[in-house]
Design a protein around this motif. Sequence first.
Motif, PDB file in Angstrom:
ATOM      1  N   ALA A 295      77.286 -76.232 -48.459  1.00  0.00           N
ATOM      2  CA  ALA A 295      78.636 -75.723 -48.285  1.00  0.00           C
ATOM      3  C   ALA A 295      79.558 -76.575 -47.974  1.00  0.00           C
ATOM      4  O   ALA A 295      80.802 -77.004 -48.690  1.00  0.00           O
ATOM      5  CB  ALA A 295      78.958 -74.459 -47.497  1.00  0.00           C
ATOM      6  N   SER A 296      79.165 -77.614 -47.082  1.00  0.00           N
ATOM      7  CA  SER A 296      80.184 -78.549 -46.606  1.00  0.00           C
ATOM      8  C   SER A 296      80.343 -79.812 -47.586  1.00  0.00           C
ATOM      9  O   SER A 296      80.850 -80.884 -47.156  1.00  0.00           O
ATOM     10  CB  SER A 296      79.545 -79.258 -45.078  1.00  0.00           C
ATOM     11  N   GLN A 297      79.562 -79.825 -48.634  1.00  0.00           N
ATOM     12  CA  GLN A 297      79.603 -80.880 -49.577  1.00  0.00           C
ATOM     13  C   GLN A 297      80.178 -80.555 -50.851  1.00  0.00           C
ATOM     14  O   GLN A 297      79.808 -81.296 -51.995  1.00  0.00           O
ATOM     15  CB  GLN A 297      78.320 -81.575 -49.637  1.00  0.00           C
ATOM     16  N   THR A 298      81.054 -79.748 -50.984  1.00  0.00           N
ATOM     17  CA  THR A 298      81.860 -79.324 -52.156  1.00  0.00           C
ATOM     18  C   THR A 298      83.094 -80.168 -52.085  1.00  0.00           C
ATOM     19  O   THR A 298      83.480 -80.867 -50.931  1.00  0.00           O
ATOM     20  CB  THR A 298      82.406 -77.972 -52.142  1.00  0.00           C
ATOM     21  N   LEU A 299      83.952 -80.334 -53.220  1.00  0.00           N
ATOM     22  CA  LEU A 299      84.906 -81.309 -53.378  1.00  0.00           C
ATOM     23  C   LEU A 299      86.066 -81.109 -52.122  1.00  0.00           C
ATOM     24  O   LEU A 299      86.485 -82.097 -51.503  1.00  0.00           O
ATOM     25  CB  LEU A 299      85.331 -81.245 -54.653  1.00  0.00           C
TER      26      LEU A 299
END
Length: 391
Positions: A295-299
Motif C-alpha cells: 500500500a505504501s508503494q502506490t503512485l
Amino acid sequence: MKELILAYQGEMALKGLNRATFESILMKTMRRRLGSLGEFKVYKAQSTLYAEPLDEAADMDEAFSRVQKIFGIAAVSRAAVCEKNFDAIARTAAAYLEEPLRAARTFKVSAKRSDKSFPMNSMEISQELGAVLLQAYPHLKVDVHHPQINVTVEVRDFAAYVHGGKQPGAGGLPVSTSGKAALLLSGGLDSPVAGYMMAKRGLSLCCVHFASPPYTSERARMKVLQLAKELSPWTGNLNVYVVPYTAAQEYLRDHCPQDLFTVLMRRSMLRITQALAPAEDAKAIVTGESLAQVASQTLMALACTDAAQNLPVLRPCIGLDKTEIVAIARHIGTYETSIEPYEDCCTIFTPPHPRTKPRLADVEAAEAAMPGLAALEAEAAAGAERVEIRL
Ligand code: ATP
Ligand code: MG
C-alpha cells in the motif's frame, strides 16, 4: 609460472574527459579491495588494469572474485605472464592451460596484438598456436563458433599474457564517481538489491536502518548489519546508522489517523534520513520500493513520501517484479540472509486498511496535528548509532 589479473574497463573508457579520474579511482578501489590478501602491484595501460601479486602466497581465487565485484570493470581474466616471443607463448599456453585443455573436447585460439612491433600478426599467432596445441593435445578439435575453451593470447606493451578467455566483470561505473547517497536498509530482499543497483551506477553509499526495540529484536538488527557486510564487496566500506525509532513510531501510532500511519511513518523516516545525510555528504536517498508492491508503494503514496523532504529519492527496484529482485539478490549473495524471518519496524503497528491513495493535503494536516513529532524525529537522528562495516 607468474600469474596476474587483467581487468578490462567498461563504459567508463568512453567517458572522454573523466577518464583519467575514473581510472585513478578504479586503481585505488582495486588496491583497497585486494589489500588484505597480500601485496599487489596495481597499474594500468590501454584501458586495462593489471593486478600483479608480489606475494607468492596471495590467494588468487579470492583476488579474482573480489576484482569481479568492482564496478567499472567490464571483463576480467586471470592470466599467465610470459616473454614476448612465440615459443614462450606456446610453452606457457600448453602448460598453464593444461588442465582445462585436457578436460575440453573443443577449443579455439584468439590472439590480440596491441604491440604492433611483435613480428607475427594476430592471425598468425592464432594459427601457429592452434597447431602447437593440437599436437600437444591430440584429442582436441578446433571449433571457432562454440569452443569449450577459448585460449587467448594478448601481446601487450610489457609482456604477453595467456588465459582461457575473459569472464564477465561487474560492469557499471566505479563506486563514488557519481557521488554518495543514503540507502534505507531494511532486513528484506529489496533494499540490498537497490543498494547494489545504485552502487553500480557509481554511487558510494551509507546505510540508514530504523530499529524499534523492544518491538524489533537485537537479532533483527544483527541481520541488517550482516546484509550490509554482504553488500560491501560491491559497494566498498559502509557506515550503517541504526536509528532508535521507538519513541517517534509510538507517538505516530498514538496520534495519527490509522489509515495514514504507513505513509506518515515513511515520511518521518525520510526526514530523519535527510537529517543524517550531511554528515556523510549524501546527496540522495535510495530505497527498495517497487511500484504497487504494498500500500505504501502506490503512485500517490510515493508522491506523499517524496514531498516530505528535499533530497531526490532513487528507487531502482521500482519497475522490477519480485522474481527479478530475487534473482539479483541471489547473484549478489544477500538472498539467504534476507529471507531469515525477523521482524522489521515497518511491519509493526501496520493498520489493517492503509490508504492506497493518500492525498498530500490530508497527510500534511495529520502532521500539523502532531506537534510533538519533530522533536522525537530530531532525537532519533541525534541518537543514531554509527556502525562501520569495513572490508
Ligand atoms: P525490502 O523492501 O528491503 O525487501 P520490505 O519490502 O519488507 O523490505 P517495505 O516495507 O516494502 O520493505 O519498505 C520499502 C523500503 O523502505 C525498503 O526497501 C527499504 O528501503 C525501506 N525500509 C523499510 N523498512 C526499513 C527500516 N526498518 N529501516 C530502513 N529502511 C527501511
Ligand atoms: Mg519491499
